[in-house]
Design a protein around this motif. Structure first.
Motif, mmCIF file in Angstrom:
data_model
loop_
_atom_site.group_PDB
_atom_site.id
_atom_site.type_symbol
_atom_site.label_atom_id
_atom_site.label_comp_id
_atom_site.label_asym_id
_atom_site.label_seq_id
_atom_site.Cartn_x
_atom_site.Cartn_y
_atom_site.Cartn_z
ATOM 1 N N LEU A 1 -0.955 0.521 -2.622
ATOM 2 C CA LEU A 1 -0.875 0.456 -1.167
ATOM 3 C C LEU A 1 -0.877 -0.981 -0.655
ATOM 4 C CD1 LEU A 1 -3.489 3.235 -0.373
ATOM 5 C CD2 LEU A 1 -1.004 3.420 -0.265
ATOM 6 N N TYR A 2 -1.421 -1.893 -1.464
ATOM 7 C CA TYR A 2 -1.592 -3.259 -0.989
ATOM 8 C C TYR A 2 -1.182 -4.198 -2.103
ATOM 9 C CZ TYR A 2 -3.755 -7.104 1.565
ATOM 10 O OH TYR A 2 -3.963 -8.255 2.255
ATOM 11 N N PRO A 3 -0.347 -5.208 -1.839
ATOM 12 C CA PRO A 3 0.158 -6.054 -2.926
ATOM 13 C C PRO A 3 -0.957 -6.847 -3.617
ATOM 14 C CG PRO A 3 0.929 -6.820 -0.776
ATOM 15 C CD PRO A 3 0.260 -5.530 -0.537
ATOM 16 N N ALA A 4 -0.941 -6.827 -4.940
ATOM 17 C CA ALA A 4 -1.990 -7.491 -5.704
ATOM 18 C C ALA A 4 -2.025 -8.988 -5.433
ATOM 19 C CB ALA A 4 -1.786 -7.238 -7.194
ATOM 20 N N SER A 5 -0.858 -9.605 -5.259
ATOM 21 C CA SER A 5 -0.861 -11.058 -5.067
ATOM 22 C C SER A 5 -1.561 -11.409 -3.751
ATOM 23 C CB SER A 5 0.568 -11.580 -5.083
ATOM 24 O OG SER A 5 1.293 -10.974 -4.045
ATOM 25 N N ARG B 1 -4.469 2.337 10.914
ATOM 26 C CA ARG B 1 -4.516 2.481 9.459
ATOM 27 C C ARG B 1 -3.507 1.551 8.822
ATOM 28 N NH1 ARG B 1 -5.807 8.536 9.288
ATOM 29 N NH2 ARG B 1 -8.022 8.367 9.683
ATOM 30 N N GLY B 2 -3.968 0.671 7.929
ATOM 31 C CA GLY B 2 -3.060 -0.196 7.170
ATOM 32 C C GLY B 2 -2.389 -1.226 8.059
ATOM 33 N N GLY B 3 -1.316 -1.771 7.537
ATOM 34 C CA GLY B 3 -0.477 -2.679 8.321
ATOM 35 C C GLY B 3 -1.155 -3.992 8.648
ATOM 36 N N SER B 4 -2.001 -3.990 9.664
ATOM 37 C CA SER B 4 -2.500 -5.252 10.185
ATOM 38 C C SER B 4 -3.656 -5.838 9.376
ATOM 39 C CB SER B 4 -2.952 -5.040 11.626
ATOM 40 O OG SER B 4 -3.957 -4.051 11.626
ATOM 41 N N TRP C 1 -9.792 -12.743 5.069
ATOM 42 C CA TRP C 1 -10.335 -11.397 4.927
ATOM 43 C C TRP C 1 -10.545 -10.861 6.319
ATOM 44 C CZ3 TRP C 1 -11.353 -7.845 1.233
ATOM 45 C CH2 TRP C 1 -12.168 -6.779 1.596
ATOM 46 N N SER C 2 -9.621 -9.965 6.775
ATOM 47 C CA SER C 2 -9.868 -9.355 8.077
ATOM 48 C C SER C 2 -9.326 -7.934 8.067
ATOM 49 C CB SER C 2 -9.218 -10.182 9.183
ATOM 50 O OG SER C 2 -7.833 -10.187 9.018
ATOM 51 N N PRO C 3 -10.122 -7.018 7.560
ATOM 52 C CA PRO C 3 -9.681 -5.624 7.529
ATOM 53 C C PRO C 3 -9.655 -5.071 8.952
ATOM 54 C CG PRO C 3 -11.956 -5.797 6.833
ATOM 55 C CD PRO C 3 -11.500 -7.191 7.085
ATOM 56 N N PRO D 1 -6.172 1.761 2.381
ATOM 57 C CA PRO D 1 -6.423 0.528 1.612
ATOM 58 C C PRO D 1 -7.729 -0.135 2.013
ATOM 59 C CG PRO D 1 -4.495 0.291 3.040
ATOM 60 C CD PRO D 1 -4.877 1.724 3.081
ATOM 61 N N GLU D 2 -8.155 0.007 3.284
ATOM 62 C CA GLU D 2 -9.391 -0.632 3.724
ATOM 63 C C GLU D 2 -10.606 -0.100 2.966
ATOM 64 O OE1 GLU D 2 -7.087 0.381 5.783
ATOM 65 O OE2 GLU D 2 -6.455 -1.508 6.687
ATOM 66 N N ALA D 3 -10.535 1.186 2.562
ATOM 67 C CA ALA D 3 -11.652 1.732 1.786
ATOM 68 C C ALA D 3 -11.431 1.506 0.291
ATOM 69 C CB ALA D 3 -11.817 3.214 2.077
#
Ligand code: ADP
Ligand code: MG
Lengths: 266, 490
Positions: B229-233, B248-251, B241-243, B455-457
């Protein structure tokens, strides 16, 4: 002839007395381990301490350089004079005393350092060398006296713990010699060594007596007979007999000495 | 029949089996125990093992499997149409379970007859009210499909339990009979019992190992899921770091670097406190202190090790933070804005690690052979020369190992950070700034009401995995160093 007798007696007396021990008592808490020991240890002589296990040989040896100070429950009484000076006097610094009276232990105990640093340890802490060249010289001289120079000269930077048992023990002897002591105490220096290494160490002891007073504790009667000129027999904390090694082994005066050297007690 | 009773019955069968097996063994040898292959109690124990082990194994498997089987069969009863638009099958199933529990409670309290609970129809009766009266938490009106499913659920569960009880007891009896039949004078009961004991111990060890493997696998799977869901790089090299929790997701930006930096910064402060103090106190305790001082001081240090970290957290929040603030804060030097800072957490964590470092180092220093010290004293070295030049170098590998173990504890520490360091993920050099660590963020990512599939969780698993790899590496390295150099001095 009469004159001959006097001559030999003068010859022995001419050997300077190094240690003068009078009425020495050593206690571990309540255990009276050394009782009323009187003994004169000569310079440039190898003196052997023999006796059954637990009779106090190590204890007495360790009181000659105050190593017993490191055991809290141990207490030493009586006079131990080194060159006429009481080593237990408050004025005497045990640290300086031990530089003068070196010690080699039963189990080879090289420090976890290079061979060079093992030898340089004593000279460094006592400031015996003014520069690196002098220190190098001391290290080489000590290793030669320890009869191990040829074996290690190419790997002075290798750890001392990597040597064989016999090499380690000769390294420890070289280490003790490096501080230029006047007396060398050895507590069963060969008991962890094989016969070849033992022969090398015995040969070394024989050479050392030209410069030092050597005291060696040993369990081997043959070794005492081979390397020493004087022998002291201890039994249950008492010094039973002290005489020329020849006398002790050929003509013991005390019943207990005879029993021990013929193998009946021990 | 409750499981507790079932266990008691099986144990009773086993006890009876023991007595029978033992006496049968004796009588097969005409009462002369010397003619037996093994001691009489081995024959008894053989029967006990055969009565208990298969029965309990079946019981455990049944208890684990029954809920799954029942749920899947009940779930089939709920038609697509009964699932509301904004809901899912899982939510409806939860409602079914609650309704079933409610029915049980209502029957138990006398609010319904068993017959009513089994057959009532929600559209004709006031089932919902009666369930609520019985104390069940039923959110909305119970619909007919849900009630039907709940009734089915109850019935299946009840029959399952009865069947299990029967099977377990039957197995137990059969096992006991088998064991008794085997019992003859020449039967090698001792060997059988010894083998069984070995199996038991192997089973225990495998459970421990399999659990570890399971935990690691679940970490790995969820981490892989996160990276889908989220690129490893972006995760490994992102500096922000700003979840976002709302959309949901994106930003969301989920870069791990600020968190790792916070972790290492706080750990380094902690080690700067703990290593000198811990090491020096270990040297004092092992080389200088009299045995009387040691007998008091060592237990005191160990008490320090027993304080829960949350208490250290409170200490950081309520004592150390304000204290630092009064010196470095706006009224003092002006370097510090609030009580929560790298310094606060680092200092307190350092205090927490002191006993850890000191007791490990103490053991290591004591393990340096006395002959080494004697050798140094015998050359005329003083005590401090001996310690500095002989004892510490000999103990160094072990001490390095102790420090590495302490740092892996510092890296994994959570409560002190949550309370002492603040929650701001920042890449900053000022030790009086609030920062946060990997562990603290794992907590905050999972304690919000985020969807567990977002992805946030899921990032929590990636963070956990990162931490796990780092501490594992540190521990392995520490053990390697300790092992490698220890051999040298023996
Ligand atoms: N560190 C010690 N603490 C207490 N008692 C000791 C200690 N060392 C030796 N002893 C006791 O002193 C006596 C003499 O021991 P030791 O000198 O080692 O004998 P030897 O070297 O002749 O075998 C023994 O009874 C021994 O138990
Ligand atoms: Mg001895």
């Amino acid at each position: 002839m009469m004159k001959d007798n006097i001559d030999t007696k003068v010859g022995v007396d001419a050997m300077e007395t190094k240690f003068n021990c009078r009425d020495v008592q050593v206690y571990y808490a309540d255990n009276h381990a050394i009782k009323d020991v009187n003994v004169d240890i000569l310079d440039k002589t190898v003196t052997a301490f023999i006796g059954p296990s637990g009779c106090g040989k190590s204890t007495f040896l360790r009181s000659l350089n105050r190593m017993n100070d490191t055991i809290p429950i141990c207490r030493v009484e009586g006079d131990i004079l080194l060159d006429g000076e009481d080593i237990n006097d408050a004025k005497v610094d045990p640290v300086q005393l031990r530089a003068k009276v070196g010690m080699v232990f039963q189990k080879p105990n090289p420090f976890p350092k290079s061979i060079y640093d093992n030898i340089a340890y004593g000279p460094r802490i006592h400031g015996l060398a003014r520069n690196k060249a002098e220190l190098d010289e001391i290290v080489e001289k000590s290793l030669r006296r320890g009869a191990i120079w040829d074996e290690v000269k190419d790997r002075l930077d290798a750890p001392g713990t990597g040597l064989s048992g016999g090499q380690q023990q000769r390294l420890c002897i070289a280490r003790a010699v490096a501080t230029e002591p006047e007396v060398l105490l050895m507590d069963e220096p060969c008991s962890a060594l094989d016969p070849i290494a033992t022969a090398q160490v015995e040969e070394l002891i024989d050479e050392l007596k030209a410069n030092y007073s050597v005291v060696i504790v040993t369990h081997s009667m043959q070794q005492a007979a081979r390397v020493s000129q004087k022998t002291a027999f201890f039994h249950l904390g008492n010094l039973v007999e002290y005489d020329d090694t020849n006398e002790i082994f050929t003509n013991p005066r005390d019943q207990r000495t005879e029993s021990y050297i013929t193998g009946r007690i021990g | 029949m409750p499981v507790f009773w079932l266990i008691l019955i099986v144990l009773a069968i086993a006890a009876a089996g023991f007595v029978v097996g033992r006496s049968r063994a004796l009588s097969s040898a005409e009462g002369d125990a010397r003619k037996l292959h093994s001691l009489p109690s081995f024959y008894g124990n053989n029967v006990v093992i055969k009565a208990i082990v298969p029965a309990f194994l079946v019981m455990i498997v049944w208890l684990l499997a029954q809920p799954l089987v029942v749920a899947s069969s009940v779930s089939g009863l709920i038609p697509e149409s009964a699932i509301p638009d904004n809901s899912s099958r899982g939510l409806v199933m939860a409602e079914v379970r609650r309704a079933a529990d409610g029915l049980d409670a209502a029957v138990a309290s006398g609010g319904m007859t068993e017959d009513f609970a089994r057959n009532a129809r929600a559209d004709f009766n006031d089932v919902t009210e009666r369930l609520q009266e019985a104390g069940a938490i039923v959110t909305s009106q119970v619909t007919q499909p849900v009630l039907r499913a709940a009734q089915r659920f109850r019935v299946l569960n009840a029959t399952g339990k009865t069947l299990m009880s029967g099977a377990v007891i039957a197995l137990s009896i059969l096992g006991a009979l088998w064991g008794i039949r085997e019992t003859k004078a020449e039967f090698r009961a001792r060997n059988t019992v010894e083998t069984s004991i070995r199996m038991l111990l192997i089973a225990a060890a495998s459970i421990a190992i399999l659990t570890t493997v399971g935990i690691v696998l679940s970490l790995v799977f969820n981490t892989v899921e996160f990276f889908r869901l989220y690129p490893a790089s972006d995760f490994f090299f992102g500096t922000t770091w700003s979840p976002s929790f709302s959309g949901r997701g994106g930003s969301s930006e989920l870069g791990v670097l600020p968190l790792l930096w916070g972790t290492f910064y706080i750990s380094i402060v902690a080690l700067l406190v703990a290593v000198p103090i811990g090491l020096f106190s270990a040297i004092y305790l092992s080389e200088y202190a009299s045995s009387r001082v040691r007998s008091v001081a060592k237990p005191m240090l160990e008490v320090l090790a027993g304080i829960p970290t949350i208490v250290y957290g409170l200490f950081a929040l309520l004592t150390v933070g304000p204290l630092l603030l009064s010196v470095f804060g706006p009224n003092g030097l002006g370097w510090m804005q609030a009580g929560t800072a790298v310094m606060t957490a680092g200092l307190v964590m350092g205090i927490m690690l002191i006993p850890f470092v000191s007791s490990l180092s103490d053991d290591i220093i004591n393990a340096v052979p006395q002959s080494m010290r004697d050798g140094s004293y015998g050359l005329g070295a003083t005590q401090s020369e001996t310690i500095r030049q002989v004892v510490l170098p000999a103990a160094l590998p072990g001490i390095v190992g102790a420090i590495l173990l302490a740092s892996s504890r510092a890296i994994g520490e959570t409560m002190i950070v949550v309370l002492g360091a603040g929650a701001a993920a920042k890449l900053d050099l000022n030790p009086f700034e609030a920062m946060t660590t990997v562990t603290a963020k794992i907590v905050s990512q999972l304690t919000g009401d985020a969807d567990f599939a977002s992805p946030e969780a899921l990032v929590a698993f990636a963070l956990g995995m990162t931490l796990f790899v780092i501490t594992l590496g540190l521990n392995v390295f520490a053990l390697y160093i300790v092992r490698k150099y220890r051999e040298q001095y023996e």
